[in-house]
Design a protein around this motif. Structure first.
Motif, mmCIF file in Angstrom:
data_model
loop_
_atom_site.group_PDB
_atom_site.id
_atom_site.type_symbol
_atom_site.label_atom_id
_atom_site.label_comp_id
_atom_site.label_asym_id
_atom_site.label_seq_id
_atom_site.Cartn_x
_atom_site.Cartn_y
_atom_site.Cartn_z
ATOM 1 N N MET A 34 56.283 -30.037 32.703
ATOM 2 C CA MET A 34 54.967 -29.898 31.786
ATOM 3 C C MET A 34 54.282 -31.465 32.100
ATOM 4 N N LYS A 35 55.521 -32.536 32.083
ATOM 5 C CA LYS A 35 55.020 -33.779 32.229
ATOM 6 C C LYS A 35 54.396 -33.967 33.769
ATOM 7 N N LYS A 36 55.224 -33.440 34.577
ATOM 8 C CA LYS A 36 54.844 -33.490 35.955
ATOM 9 C C LYS A 36 53.493 -32.802 36.457
ATOM 10 N N THR A 37 53.006 -31.590 35.294
ATOM 11 C CA THR A 37 51.815 -31.004 35.694
ATOM 12 C C THR A 37 50.690 -31.923 35.271
ATOM 13 N N LEU A 38 51.029 -32.691 34.112
ATOM 14 C CA LEU A 38 50.198 -33.824 33.354
ATOM 15 C C LEU A 38 49.787 -34.690 34.457
ATOM 16 N N ARG A 39 51.036 -35.217 34.898
ATOM 17 C CA ARG A 39 50.719 -36.335 35.952
ATOM 18 C C ARG A 39 49.615 -35.872 36.973
ATOM 19 N N THR A 40 50.130 -34.716 37.529
ATOM 20 C CA THR A 40 49.308 -34.393 38.749
ATOM 21 C C THR A 40 47.866 -34.246 38.304
ATOM 22 N N LEU A 41 47.562 -33.579 37.217
ATOM 23 C CA LEU A 41 46.492 -33.580 36.713
ATOM 24 C C LEU A 41 45.480 -34.810 36.360
ATOM 25 N N PHE A 42 46.446 -35.773 35.862
ATOM 26 C CA PHE A 42 45.708 -37.105 35.687
ATOM 27 C C PHE A 42 45.293 -37.526 37.202
ATOM 28 N N ALA A 43 46.246 -37.488 38.027
ATOM 29 C CA ALA A 43 46.127 -38.023 39.447
ATOM 30 C C ALA A 43 44.843 -37.692 40.198
ATOM 31 N N LEU A 44 44.586 -36.248 39.862
ATOM 32 C CA LEU A 44 43.707 -35.452 40.545
ATOM 33 C C LEU A 44 42.342 -36.143 39.826
ATOM 34 N N LEU A 45 42.156 -36.244 38.479
ATOM 35 C CA LEU A 45 41.329 -36.799 37.807
ATOM 36 C C LEU A 45 40.716 -38.088 38.067
ATOM 37 N N LEU A 46 41.728 -39.028 38.298
ATOM 38 C CA LEU A 46 41.619 -40.065 38.610
ATOM 39 C C LEU A 46 41.134 -40.474 40.109
ATOM 40 N N PHE A 47 41.512 -39.628 41.074
ATOM 41 C CA PHE A 47 41.055 -39.463 42.383
ATOM 42 C C PHE A 47 39.574 -39.063 42.392
ATOM 43 N N TRP A 48 39.153 -37.930 41.649
ATOM 44 C CA TRP A 48 37.734 -37.638 41.751
ATOM 45 C C TRP A 48 36.827 -38.620 41.056
ATOM 46 N N LEU A 49 37.314 -39.269 40.058
ATOM 47 C CA LEU A 49 36.537 -40.246 39.292
ATOM 48 C C LEU A 49 36.447 -41.276 40.325
ATOM 49 N N SER A 50 37.474 -41.949 40.976
ATOM 50 C CA SER A 50 37.299 -43.009 41.732
ATOM 51 C C SER A 50 36.368 -42.750 43.136
ATOM 52 N N LEU A 51 36.476 -41.370 43.494
ATOM 53 C CA LEU A 51 35.463 -40.939 44.338
ATOM 54 C C LEU A 51 34.033 -40.977 44.145
ATOM 55 N N GLY A 52 33.918 -40.497 42.868
ATOM 56 C CA GLY A 52 32.608 -40.309 42.382
ATOM 57 C C GLY A 52 32.162 -41.859 42.111
ATOM 58 N N LEU A 53 32.894 -42.890 41.622
ATOM 59 C CA LEU A 53 32.106 -44.235 41.495
ATOM 60 C C LEU A 53 31.965 -44.763 42.982
ATOM 61 N N TYR A 54 32.901 -44.567 43.924
ATOM 62 C CA TYR A 54 32.714 -45.111 45.273
ATOM 63 C C TYR A 54 31.358 -44.494 45.593
ATOM 64 N N PHE A 55 31.122 -43.088 45.464
ATOM 65 C CA PHE A 55 29.761 -42.490 46.001
ATOM 66 C C PHE A 55 28.455 -42.955 45.265
ATOM 67 N N THR A 56 28.635 -43.306 44.117
ATOM 68 C CA THR A 56 27.489 -43.811 43.173
ATOM 69 C C THR A 56 27.263 -45.225 43.728
ATOM 70 N N ASN A 57 28.360 -45.755 43.977
ATOM 71 C CA ASN A 57 28.022 -47.253 44.396
ATOM 72 C C ASN A 57 27.425 -47.396 45.391
ATOM 73 N N ARG A 58 27.984 -46.461 46.450
ATOM 74 C CA ARG A 58 27.242 -46.422 47.857
ATOM 75 C C ARG A 58 25.629 -46.020 47.775
ATOM 76 N N LEU A 59 25.308 -45.360 46.767
ATOM 77 C CA LEU A 59 23.778 -45.062 46.312
ATOM 78 C C LEU A 59 23.081 -46.318 46.003
#
Length: 306
Positions: A1-26
């Motif tokens: 369960m903890k591993k799944t949560l860590r994976t979900l959190f990592a994915l969420l952090l990745f997409w949030l970072s990508l979204g911030l990078y994308f909007t910064n580029r704009l």
């Protein structure tokens, strides 16, 4: 369960970072070095400092509705009520507009060139690819009309983002000029970003755009979906000359073709044989000037009072 949560959190952090990078580029798109623009235009022979400085002109400060100054130059060698406003592309400055100003100065127009928000000498913190810029353009138009009076004969020339800004101004705010020249505009910002995401990021746009749009609405208070010249092009009644380089691989020429097809009433289309993005004038100067003359003779000169 903890591993799944860590994976979900990592994915969420990745997409949030990508979204911030994308909007910064704009929002904070890297601009060209202003000395480079100046040197480029001088070396290409499109800007002669001595000739330009000899023209009667004055610097203008126009207050943006968003609380900063729009820096403009009003060039007036002619005793005429014919004026044209030049709206430059993203990452450029009003120095890039001088080549177009010279084209119209030679045809008896006075010209106003200005820096978009966050470009050149103008204020403003972000670039919005036409959303906020269209209100600034309206402010520039309003200033010129107030300065020159009701008999003003006005055109607007826009390049790339400047052309999209011009179409958004005319289609959403007011069809306030007598004619328009749209050089390599995008037809829809969401479609343009989708193309660039696939080309440059190798990602599926439908995964990134919703997040990017949500962050952009949060950070810069507008939606990508609202920056769509093609959705308002039918509101523009005055003549438009559409221009695009056939070899443009940044904003595809199909976008200008779509805009041309959706425009009702007087219009012309010129697809330049040579040059890539925003190079139609630079690489096809004789044909560019010929088409401008044909457009002016067909839709502008005949409409002037004798």
């Amino acid at each position: 369960m903890k591993k799944t949560l860590r994976t979900l959190f990592a994915l969420l952090l990745f997409w949030l970072s990508l979204g911030l990078y994308f909007t910064n580029r704009l929002m904070y798109m890297k601009k060209k070095d202003e000395d480079l623009i100046l040197r480029r235009e001088k070396e290409a022979g499109r800007y002669n400092p001595e000739e330009f400085e000899s023209l009667p002109k004055r610097e203008i400060d126009i207050s943006s509705p968003f609380g900063y100054m729009i820096k403009a130059l009003l060039v007036e060698p002619h005793q005429t009520n014919r004026y044209i406003i030049i709206s430059h592309g993203v990452t450029e400055t009003k120095i890039n507009s001088i080549k177009y100003a010279n084209l119209f100065l030679a045809r008896g127009f006075n010209t106003l060139i200005y820096d978009h928000r966050r470009h050149g000498e103008s204020g403003g913190k972000t670039t919005s690819f036409g959303h906020y810029e269209k209100f600034d353009l309206k402010t520039v138009v309003d200033w010129l009309k107030k300065e020159k009076g009701p008999q003003l004969e006005l055109g607007i020339h826009g390049e790339s983002m400047g052309a999209a800004t011009m179409l958004l101004y005319a289609g959403l705010l007011e069809d306030g000029a007598d004619f328009y020249i749209a050089d390599c505009p995008f037809s829809d910002f969401k479609e343009q970003l989708s193309y660039l995401i696939k080309r440059d990021f190798k990602l599926v746009p439908s995964l990134l755009l919703p997040l990017g749009d949500a962050l952009l609405r949060l950070r810069d208070k507008y939606s990508i979906r609202n920056v769509s010249p093609i959705s308002v092009i039918e509101n523009i009644k005055h003549p438009i000359l559409f221009i695009h380089s056939q070899k443009d691989d940044f904003i595809l020429p199909t976008m200008t073709k779509d805009l041309f097809e959706h425009k009702k009433g007087p219009k012309m289309l010129y697809l330049a044989a040579n040059g890539r993005h925003a190079q139609s004038f630079n690489e096809n100067r004789a044909d560019y000037e010929r088409v401008i003359d044909e457009f002016l003779q067909k839709y502008v000169d005949h409409a002037l009072p004798s």
